[in-house]
Design an enzyme around this catalytic site. Structure first.
Site, PDB file in Angstrom:
ATOM      1  N   HIS A 297       0.834  -1.198   0.000  1.00 53.10           N
ATOM      2  CA  HIS A 297       0.000   0.000   0.000  1.00 53.10           C
ATOM      3  C   HIS A 297       0.874   1.256   0.000  1.00 53.10           C
ATOM      4  O   HIS A 297       0.487   2.306  -0.517  1.00 53.10           O
ATOM      5  CB  HIS A 297      -0.900   0.060   1.245  1.00 53.10           C
ATOM      6  CG  HIS A 297      -1.979  -0.962   1.270  1.00 53.10           C
ATOM      7  ND1 HIS A 297      -1.796  -2.230   1.768  1.00 53.10           N
ATOM      8  CD2 HIS A 297      -3.279  -0.905   0.869  1.00 53.10           C
ATOM      9  CE1 HIS A 297      -2.925  -2.908   1.677  1.00 53.10           C
ATOM     10  NE2 HIS A 297      -3.841  -2.133   1.133  1.00 53.10           N
TER      11      HIS A 297
ATOM     12  N   ASP B 277      -4.425  -6.396  -7.540  1.00 58.01           N
ATOM     13  CA  ASP B 277      -4.586  -5.644  -6.303  1.00 58.01           C
ATOM     14  C   ASP B 277      -4.805  -4.189  -6.718  1.00 58.01           C
ATOM     15  O   ASP B 277      -4.590  -3.813  -7.881  1.00 58.01           O
ATOM     16  CB  ASP B 277      -3.358  -5.793  -5.409  1.00 58.01           C
ATOM     17  CG  ASP B 277      -3.699  -5.656  -3.923  1.00 58.01           C
ATOM     18  OD1 ASP B 277      -4.771  -5.112  -3.609  1.00 58.01           O
ATOM     19  OD2 ASP B 277      -2.890  -6.077  -3.083  1.00 58.01           O
TER      20      ASP B 277
END
Length: 516
Positions: free
Chosen positions: A206, A275
């Protein structure tokens, strides 16, 4: 029809495709059919309705799309999306435990993977999968981006941790298959993640590009087997990881054709989902638009755009996030860089998954959450170290709860203090160690009356260990509630290791402290 037959069903060509080499008349619709954006709001915004009517693959829900105080809101939202596109895939990160969107405000009522791994009862894990599937189905959701199939072999992993079933390859294999089976009994597609394995990283994708410093042989021995078990269990989808495996090349797996080739070589014929393209591993390198093109060229089928609230800090809105991906894919097709056949192949797999979810359940749906006493299961999974026989809590009185956690898991997001809520029968004073100086915390503890609990989620964090030491030196009667990974050896201080932080684990901890 088997899942293999479904995925070998090509996307039906539309009129106007034209001769070989010409661009199809339905190109915008074809591009839409491989994009899975998020959106802001609790109803369908106009731009999203237009895109859905123009063939958008579907959406991903985040907690800000859901209103827990309004019964049926999620189902009504899903119905509105289906009205615009009956084939829409509606996805959500619903793992149970720490990561939940449908129960984000109050915490998950279903134990997370680490709790289930600690119990090591495959039938209970399958029941948890059914419970997750039922939650999703009741909300009109057709895809849950779970289970986590990563083997958490690095105790300093900042993003997987208790989201994984454990650190043993064999254990994770068994429970990944059980979770997939349970979820898909409700005709909700499961999505095993994060291929080829995010469990041995020290970076959070992230926030940065993550690397796995292992040979491909080591990956094959320790990290790929749970994904193979998911394939063998008939998993409908997989999520690629933004991680670099050096022997596969210098690109993150999401953008790397070698990673997709490896997965297809394992017999996987389902939908490969990226993702989120707004994660820093992609956003801060090639960007979401170029990342989308590279992901399709690498062999991904469905482009998860990400949480649009993340983009608001940089001045983008939800529609702009979607258009950034759409425009980049469109330009790549016009330039000849991205073949139309790649889009058609990807869209065919996505539509096959949507058809599978739309078919009737093989048997009438029951109420799977009633199959298992989840509070009891969460309590049985807890490990108690250095605690005496006498209850820590007596059912009334005061509790000082010292929260020494630092930050939050990016996948879980910011959550409430479920332990404080589980202790609502007590007069609870919460002390957030990060907001207090050492002197202020010490003074507060010296003034504390009644039980002292200290909440941690990482017993390898230097900052948390320092705070724990201060608490125990000042209040020796304190008990640590460890919501992170349990250490292999017994703790020298009184501790309850509960393998996660959710409503059900917090209630289990409260019950144990009361001697129940």
């Amino acid at each position: 029809m088997t899942s293999s037959e479904l995925y070998h069903t090509p996307l039906t060509p539309r009129e106007g495709t034209g001769k070989a080499g010409q661009l199809p008349a339905d190109l915008p619709r074809l591009i839409n059919s491989v994009i899975l954006p998020g959106f802001v709001g609790t109803t369908v915004p106009p731009w999203l309705e237009r895109a859905l009517r123009e063939g958008l693959a579907g959406v991903v829900y985040f907690s800000h799309n859901l209103v827990p105080d309004v019964p049926g809101q999620a189902a009504a939202l899903s119905a509105a999306i289906k009205a615009a596109n009956p084939r829409a895939v509606i996805g959500v990160d619903e793992e149970g435990g720490n990561v939940t969107r449908l129960q984000a405000r109050d915490g998950s009522t279903i134990p997370g993977a680490a709790v289930l791994g600690a119990l090591n009862e495959p039938a209970t894990t399958e029941s948890a999968g059914r419970a997750l599937g039922q939650l999703c189905r009741d909300a009109g959701i057709t895809l849950t981006i779970a289970p986590v199939a990563d083997v958490n072999t690095n105790v300093d992993n900042p993003v997987i941790g208790v989201r994984a079933f454990g650190s043993s390859t064999g254990l994770v294999q068994v429970h990944t298959a059980a979770a997939v089976t349970g979820i898909q009994q409700l005709r909700v597609a499961a999505c095993a993640k994060h291929f080829p394995g995010h469990g041995d990283t020290v970076a959070d994708s992230h926030m940065d590009v993550a690397r796995v410093e292992l040979s491909l042989a080591d990956m094959a021995e320790f990290h790929l087997p749970p994904f193979q078990s998911a394939v063998d269990a008939g998993v409908m989808a997989m999520m690629s990881a933004h991680i670099i495996v050096p022997e596969l090349g210098g690109l993150p797996a999401t953008l790397n054709p070698a990673a997709a080739k490896l997965l297809r070589g394992m017999g996987f014929e389902g939908v490969l989902i990226t993702d989120a393209l707004d994660m820093a591993a992609v956003r801060a390198t090639v960007g979401p638009g170029e990342g989308a093109v590279l992901a399709l060229l690498a062999g991904n089928d469905l482009l998860c755009v990400g949480n649009p609230l993340n983009a608001y800090t940089s001045g983008q809105n939800d529609e702009a996030c979607y258009l950034e991906v759409f425009d980049a894919v469109h330009a790549a097709v016009l330039s000849g860089r991205l073949p139309v056949d790649v889009l058609r192949s990807a869209a065919g797999r996505v539509q096959a998954m949507a058809r599978w979810s739309a078919t009737a359940l093989p048997q009438p749906s029951t109420s799977p959450q009633n199959d298992v006493d989840w509070l009891g299961a969460a309590a049985r999974a807890c490990r108690l170290d250095a605690l005496g026989d006498a209850p820590v809590l007596t059912g009334a009185g005061t509790v000082t709860l010292v929260d020494v956690r630092t930050g939050h898991n990016m996948a879980a997001g910011v959550t409430g203090n479920f332990l404080a809520e589980a202790l609502s029968n007590y007069a609870v004073t919460v002390l957030e160690a990060a907001r207090l100086s050492a002197v202020e915390l010490e003074v507060a503890l010296l003034q504390a009356v009644g039980a002292v609990l200290v909440l941690s989620d990482s017993l390898t964090s230097a900052a948390q260990l320092e705070a724990l030491e201060l608490v125990f030196s000042t209040a020796p009667q304190a008990v640590c509630i460890n919501a992170g990974l349990a250490p292999r050896e017994a703790s020298s201080f009184p501790a309850v290791h509960c393998h996660g932080f959710s409503q059900v684990t917090a209630r289990a901890v409260a019950a144990l402290l009361e001697g129940a």
